[in-house]
Write a protein that holds these residues in place. Structure first.
Motif, mmCIF file in Angstrom:
data_model
loop_
_atom_site.group_PDB
_atom_site.id
_atom_site.type_symbol
_atom_site.label_atom_id
_atom_site.label_comp_id
_atom_site.label_asym_id
_atom_site.label_seq_id
_atom_site.Cartn_x
_atom_site.Cartn_y
_atom_site.Cartn_z
ATOM 1 N N HIS A 171 0.829 -1.204 0.000
ATOM 2 C CA HIS A 171 0.000 0.000 0.000
ATOM 3 C C HIS A 171 0.866 1.257 0.000
ATOM 4 C CE1 HIS A 171 -3.625 2.303 0.493
ATOM 5 N NE2 HIS A 171 -3.154 2.875 1.592
ATOM 6 N N SER A 221 2.203 1.483 -3.880
ATOM 7 C CA SER A 221 1.102 1.900 -4.744
ATOM 8 C C SER A 221 -0.200 1.558 -4.040
ATOM 9 C CB SER A 221 1.175 1.192 -6.105
ATOM 10 O OG SER A 221 0.970 -0.186 -5.954
ATOM 11 N N PRO A 222 -1.196 2.408 -4.138
ATOM 12 C CA PRO A 222 -2.438 2.177 -3.397
ATOM 13 C C PRO A 222 -3.076 0.822 -3.734
ATOM 14 C CG PRO A 222 -2.433 4.357 -4.360
ATOM 15 C CD PRO A 222 -1.232 3.641 -4.899
ATOM 16 N N LEU A 223 -3.561 0.164 -2.685
ATOM 17 C CA LEU A 223 -4.245 -1.112 -2.878
ATOM 18 C C LEU A 223 -5.628 -0.877 -3.473
ATOM 19 C CD1 LEU A 223 -3.511 -2.913 0.502
ATOM 20 C CD2 LEU A 223 -2.488 -3.413 -1.704
ATOM 21 N N GLU A 224 -6.114 -1.874 -4.156
ATOM 22 C CA GLU A 224 -7.455 -1.786 -4.727
ATOM 23 C C GLU A 224 -8.504 -1.773 -3.616
ATOM 24 O OE1 GLU A 224 -10.131 -4.601 -7.551
ATOM 25 O OE2 GLU A 224 -8.062 -4.224 -8.184
ATOM 26 N N ASN A 225 -8.244 -2.530 -2.552
ATOM 27 C CA ASN A 225 -9.165 -2.593 -1.422
ATOM 28 C C ASN A 225 -8.374 -2.380 -0.118
ATOM 29 O OD1 ASN A 225 -11.237 -3.028 0.307
ATOM 30 N ND2 ASN A 225 -11.527 -5.189 -0.201
ATOM 31 N N PRO A 226 -8.135 -1.124 0.277
ATOM 32 C CA PRO A 226 -7.315 -0.867 1.467
ATOM 33 C C PRO A 226 -7.966 -1.283 2.783
ATOM 34 C CG PRO A 226 -8.178 1.176 0.594
ATOM 35 C CD PRO A 226 -8.543 0.099 -0.382
ATOM 36 N N ARG A 240 -8.730 -4.143 3.556
ATOM 37 C CA ARG A 240 -8.161 -5.447 3.923
ATOM 38 C C ARG A 240 -7.146 -5.288 5.043
ATOM 39 N NH1 ARG A 240 -6.356 -7.994 -1.681
ATOM 40 N NH2 ARG A 240 -4.426 -7.733 -0.528
#
Length: 66
Positions: free
Chosen positions: A32, A35-40, A42
């Motif tokens: 994260h 690069s930003p996670l798709e579903n932070p 989690r």
């Protein structure tokens, strides 16, 4: 992981699951940061799961000592 599932684990499985969740959480945080996670969210659920596992471990340790 639900509380009933956590209570069903043996002591060794509990410790193993804690280590697994902690390494998974660390990996998610590093990913994260890069690069930003798709579903932070989690990350949040992982922290809650670790807390659930640690609470059960502490409860069992106190139960053994008393």
């Amino acid at each position: 992981m639900k509380n009933a599932e956590v209570r069903a684990l043996s002591l060794e499985e509990l410790k193993e699951q804690i280590k697994k969740e902690q390494t998974n959480g660390q990996t998610l945080r590093f990913a994260h940061a890069i690069s930003p996670l798709e579903n932070p969210t989690r990350i949040k659920y992982g922290r809650r799961n670790i807390a659930r596992l640690l609470t059960e471990l502490k409860r069992r340790e106190q139960e053994q000592n008393s």
